[in-house]
Structures are given as structure tokens and as C-alpha cells.
Design a protein around this motif. Structure first.
Motif, mmCIF file in Angstrom:
data_model
loop_
_atom_site.group_PDB
_atom_site.id
_atom_site.type_symbol
_atom_site.label_atom_id
_atom_site.label_comp_id
_atom_site.label_asym_id
_atom_site.label_seq_id
_atom_site.Cartn_x
_atom_site.Cartn_y
_atom_site.Cartn_z
ATOM 1 N N VAL A 163 0.893 -1.359 0.068
ATOM 2 C CA VAL A 163 0.134 -0.033 0.050
ATOM 3 C C VAL A 163 0.774 1.335 0.027
ATOM 4 O O VAL A 163 0.614 2.153 -0.660
ATOM 5 C CB VAL A 163 -1.190 -0.140 1.272
ATOM 6 N N LEU A 177 -5.476 -0.077 -2.022
ATOM 7 C CA LEU A 177 -6.109 0.056 -0.978
ATOM 8 C C LEU A 177 -7.475 -0.727 -0.903
ATOM 9 O O LEU A 177 -7.915 -1.649 -0.184
ATOM 10 C CB LEU A 177 -6.692 1.463 -0.147
ATOM 11 N N ARG A 190 -6.584 -4.236 -0.614
ATOM 12 C CA ARG A 190 -5.656 -4.752 0.369
ATOM 13 C C ARG A 190 -6.196 -4.323 1.615
ATOM 14 O O ARG A 190 -5.954 -4.762 2.485
ATOM 15 C CB ARG A 190 -4.468 -4.112 -0.018
ATOM 16 N N VAL A 191 -7.242 -3.570 1.639
ATOM 17 C CA VAL A 191 -7.837 -2.971 2.764
ATOM 18 C C VAL A 191 -8.644 -4.246 3.581
ATOM 19 O O VAL A 191 -8.401 -3.889 4.805
ATOM 20 C CB VAL A 191 -8.917 -1.655 2.870
ATOM 21 N N ASP A 192 -9.019 -5.145 2.916
ATOM 22 C CA ASP A 192 -9.732 -6.296 3.650
ATOM 23 C C ASP A 192 -8.451 -6.875 4.452
ATOM 24 O O ASP A 192 -8.790 -7.440 5.588
ATOM 25 C CB ASP A 192 -10.409 -7.020 2.839
ATOM 26 N N LEU A 246 -5.786 -5.825 5.588
ATOM 27 C CA LEU A 246 -5.471 -4.955 6.887
ATOM 28 C C LEU A 246 -6.405 -4.983 7.821
ATOM 29 O O LEU A 246 -6.260 -4.870 9.166
ATOM 30 C CB LEU A 246 -5.155 -3.378 6.087
ATOM 31 N N MET A 247 -7.938 -4.891 7.512
ATOM 32 C CA MET A 247 -8.885 -4.757 8.436
ATOM 33 C C MET A 247 -9.224 -6.165 9.093
ATOM 34 O O MET A 247 -9.337 -6.200 10.344
ATOM 35 C CB MET A 247 -10.101 -4.451 8.024
ATOM 36 N N PHE A 289 -13.700 3.231 -2.342
ATOM 37 C CA PHE A 289 -12.972 3.056 -1.271
ATOM 38 C C PHE A 289 -13.736 2.981 0.340
ATOM 39 O O PHE A 289 -13.685 2.121 0.920
ATOM 40 C CB PHE A 289 -11.849 3.959 -1.137
ATOM 41 N N ILE A 312 -14.796 0.357 2.772
ATOM 42 C CA ILE A 312 -14.424 0.256 4.275
ATOM 43 C C ILE A 312 -15.684 0.113 5.037
ATOM 44 O O ILE A 312 -15.691 -0.474 6.214
ATOM 45 C CB ILE A 312 -13.876 1.576 4.643
ATOM 46 N N ASN A 354 -16.674 -3.603 5.118
ATOM 47 C CA ASN A 354 -15.707 -4.487 5.899
ATOM 48 C C ASN A 354 -15.871 -4.065 7.337
ATOM 49 O O ASN A 354 -16.041 -5.350 8.190
ATOM 50 C CB ASN A 354 -14.441 -4.298 5.603
#
Length: 409
Positions: free
Chosen positions: A61, A220, A223-225, A227-228, A359, A363, A366
Motif C-alpha cells: 500500500v 487500498l 488490500r484494505v480487507d 489490513l482490516m 474505497f 471500508i 468491511n
């Protein structure tokens, strides 16, 4: 006789030849990536692999910020201005990497994440080299280093270090470092003559800065999934989910293979004023990608249980996540390289706007779904976001270029 005719057609079509080279190059990279994950999960287990995956995802990221959009910017610039912007791109990339490494080092306490921070520069520099190779059509040369030599070293190191140092996440990190150091050194040596005096180009910088936000948000979204999940569940969940992601990436890799060649070709046709040929190329490509992706998606869904079982019994629970992400990527391929069409014709802002909305959708979904459904909830959020983003891109491309890929849409 027929084989000879086919060979002549392929040799006479540079675009098709480059697609084939990209397919085998990216295919080897994907296979070695899966081999890397297979070795990691078998030797180190889901927990340690999850620790590595979380840290490496964070580097991926941050890497997008360090590229500053120059990886795509060089594809747009080189056909028009030659290598004028190469040195400037790498200087800014290095400075941004140093700043990011310093900031994150002060903010985080996790020693393992701190150890991984220099990968921000190595990852982003490799992407800039990728932009050069794509602009030149040297796909085979790039993937020989990235998808073969580098990955062989990575897998060899993590196996060797396992027997030397034992079962720990640091052995995986050393293997990854070794592979990226090798690839960047080789790329630098082969492209050393393209580095000239640093030349500031305001127009190039403005174009690239638009791409950086679009690319950052795109990464993001993808990849945010992870990270979360890393913050809301366990490292084991992250490891299981990462395998589902990598297997479903077989589909997304097909689009990347195509876009590797499609992007510079669209840039060339656009700069040469051949807009009719550009539209025809997109339509034909989107239709072919739809058929191919449909076959692969059905195959992945049917065989999902057995594919995940290869990585170990604990990874089978990622089956629903694999299916959901595969459905999302099917739509991604079916609409073709919509955002490349816009970026290579000087309109990257549309992707930036769409990714901002996507995005926030990702968020919110998720946050709602992960506490209830875990990795399946994360996969559903990703599927919805991928579908929204790509349908939006398709609508914009259809309107802007007066294109209709499908009969009723």
C-alpha cells in the motif's frame, strides 16, 4: 500447414506476440507466487504466514505512494518524450520512499513491520522499471527477471532458512528481501543508459500525481480487507484469506497480462490519432476476456475445495471467500481494461473519482461484515467494490468513446 500459417500471423502481429510473452511471463510469476505461498504455509503454517502477509500488504500500500504514479506515467511519456522523465521519476521515488520509511518507523511499534519498511523502495522502484519495460514492449525480458530468477531465489531462500533458523517469520522476510534486491540490481544494470540529467516536467508531474491517488485507492480497495482482518480478527484468518486472494488472482492476473501490452498500445494509437483502431482493439479484447474469464471462473468455483486443500486442511474454510472474489474478478475481466483506456488517453481523473467512492463503500462494508462473517464478509465487501468500480468504468468508457461491447449494454 495450418501451424505454419498461425506462426506467421503471430510473428506479423506484434501485439499478439507481446500478449503471449506477457501471458507466459505473468503466468510463471503467478505460479512461483503460489509455490512461494504453498512452501510458506506448509513449512511455517497459517499463523506465521499471516504475520508476513499483513506486514507485506502494508508495504504494498505504501509503495503506491512512493511510485507517485510514475510507473504508469512513464508508459504515457516514453512513446511521446523518450527517456526524458526517467531520472526525475526515480529521484522522486527514492525521496518519497525515504520520507515514508521515516514516518512509519516513528509511528509503528511492531519490530517486524519496521524490518520490512525498506521494501517500500524496492517494491516501488521495481514498478517504475516495469513501466519502462511495458512502454518499450520488452515484456519477456521483464518477466524473466521478475517471474523467474527473482522468484526462484525467493523460494530457495525460504526453504534453506527454514532448516537453518527454524520456523519464524524473519526467514520469510529475508527470502523476500533477497528476491527484490536481485531484480532491482539486474533492472538497473540493464537500463543504466536510460538515466540522464534530471529534467523537471510540470505536465508529466501533474499527470502522474492524478494517477497516484487513483492507484493508491485502487491498491487500498484490493488490500484494505487484509489490513482490516489483521486488526479485527487473527493472523491465522489473514493467512487463510491471503491464500483465497492469491488463488482468485488467477483471474485478475489475466487482465494484468493483457493490460501489460494493452496500455502502451492504446497510448501509441491515441498519440498517433488512430482512435477507430483503438476502439476496435478494446471491443475485441473485452469480448475475448469475457469468454476466457467465464471458463476460468466456473473451473475455480467447482474445484475451490480441492485447490485450497493443497495448502492444508485449515485453508479449506476460505472456500466461500475464494468463490466471492472470483465472481468479482469475472466482472473485472468482462469489461476489459476500462481504466487503462482512460489513463492512456489522458483522462485518469475518472478512475480517481470512482475509486474514492469505492474505497468508502469497501471500508463501510468491511466494518459491518467482518465482525459477523469474518473472511467471508471481507470477500463479499471486495466483490461488491470490484463490481461497482468496473461497471462504473465501463459506463464511462462506453459514453466517452461511443463503444458497446455487449449487445444490450
Amino acid at each position: 500447414m495450418h501451424i505454419g500459417i498461425i506462426k506467421n500471423k503471430i510473428n506479423n502481429s506484434g501485439f499478439i506476440l507481446k500478449i503471449i510473452e506477457s501471458f507466459f511471463g505473468r503466468g510463471s510469476f503467478l505460479l512461483f507466487t503460489l509455490l512461494f505461498s504453498f512452501v510458506c504455509t506448509r513449512l511455517y503454517g497459517a499463523e506465521i504466514f499471516g504475520i508476513f502477509t499483513y506486514a507485506f500488504t502494508l508495504m504494498q500500500v505504501l509503495m503506491i505512494v512512493a511510485t507517485a504514479g510514475f510507473n504508469n506515467g512513464l508508459m504515457y511519456s516514453i512513446p511521446k518524450n523518450g527517456y526524458k522523465d526517467v531520472s526525475f521519476s526515480f529521484v522522486i521515488n527514492f525521496l518519497l520512499s525515504i520520507v515514508l520509511i521515516g514516518i512509519v518507523w516513528l509511528v509503528v511499534d511492531d519490530i517486524y513491520i519496521k524490518l520490512m519498511l525498506p521494501l517500500i523502495w524496492l517494491l516501488s522502484a521495481e514498478q517504475l522499471f516495469f513501466g519502462i519495460y511495458r512502454a518499450e514492449g520488452q515484456i519477456k525480458e521483464y518477466y524473466y527477471i521478475n517471474g523467474f530468477l527473482s522468484m526462484i531465489l525467493r523460494v530457495t531462500l525460504i526453504i534453506g532458512l527454514y532448516f537453518i533458523t527454524g520456523k519464524n517469520e524473519y526467514s520469510i522476510a529475508i527470502g523476500v528481501y533477497g528476491s527484490f534486491l536481485l531484480s532491482n540490481v539486474v533492472y538497473l544494470f540493464k537500463n543504466r543508459k536510460k538515466f540522464r540529467n534530471v529534467s523537471f516536467d510540470k505536465g508529466y508531474l501533474k499527470y502522474s500525481l492524478t494517477l497516484i491517488l487513483a492507484s493508491m485507492l485502487g491498491t487500498l480497495i484490493n488490500r484494505v480487507d487484509i489490513l482490516m482482518l489483521g486488526n479485527m480478527t487473527s493472523n491465522a484468518d489473514v493467512g487463510v484469506y491471503q491464500i483465497a486472494v492469491q488463488v482468485s488472482n488467477i483471474l485478475s492476473s489475466l487482465l494484468l497480462i493483457f493490460n501489460t501490452v494493452f496500455a502502451p498500445e492504446i497510448s501509441r494509437l491515441f498519440h498517433n490519432g488512430k482512435k477507430v483502431e483503438m476502439r476496435k482493439l478494446y471491443v475485441k479484447a473485452a469480448r475475448i476476456l469475457t469468454i476466457v474469464s467465464l471458463v476460468i471462473t466456473i473451473t475455480l468455483i467447482i474445484s475451490s475445495h480441492y485447490v485450497l486443500l493443497l495448502f492444508g486442511d485449515e485453508f479449506v474454510r476460505g472456500q466461500d471467500a475464494l468463490i466471492l472474489r472470483s465472481l468479482g474478478y469475472f466482472v473485472n475481466l468482462a469489461v476489459g481494461g476500462v481504466w487503462i483506456m482512460l489513463a492512456m488517453t489522458g483522462e485518469p481523473r475518472f478512475q480517481m473519482y470512482a475509486n474514492i467512492i469505492a474505497f468508502f463503500i469497501n471500508i463501510v462494508l468491511n466494518l459491518i461484515l467482518i465482525p459477523i462473517y469474518g473472511i467471508t464478509g471481507a470477500a463479499f465487501a471486495s466483490m461488491v467494490t470490484i463490481i461497482f468500480t468496473n461497471i462504473t468504468g465501463y459506463i464511462i468508457v462506453s459514453k466517452k468513446f461511443n463503444i458497446k461491447v455487449f449487445k444490450f449494454f
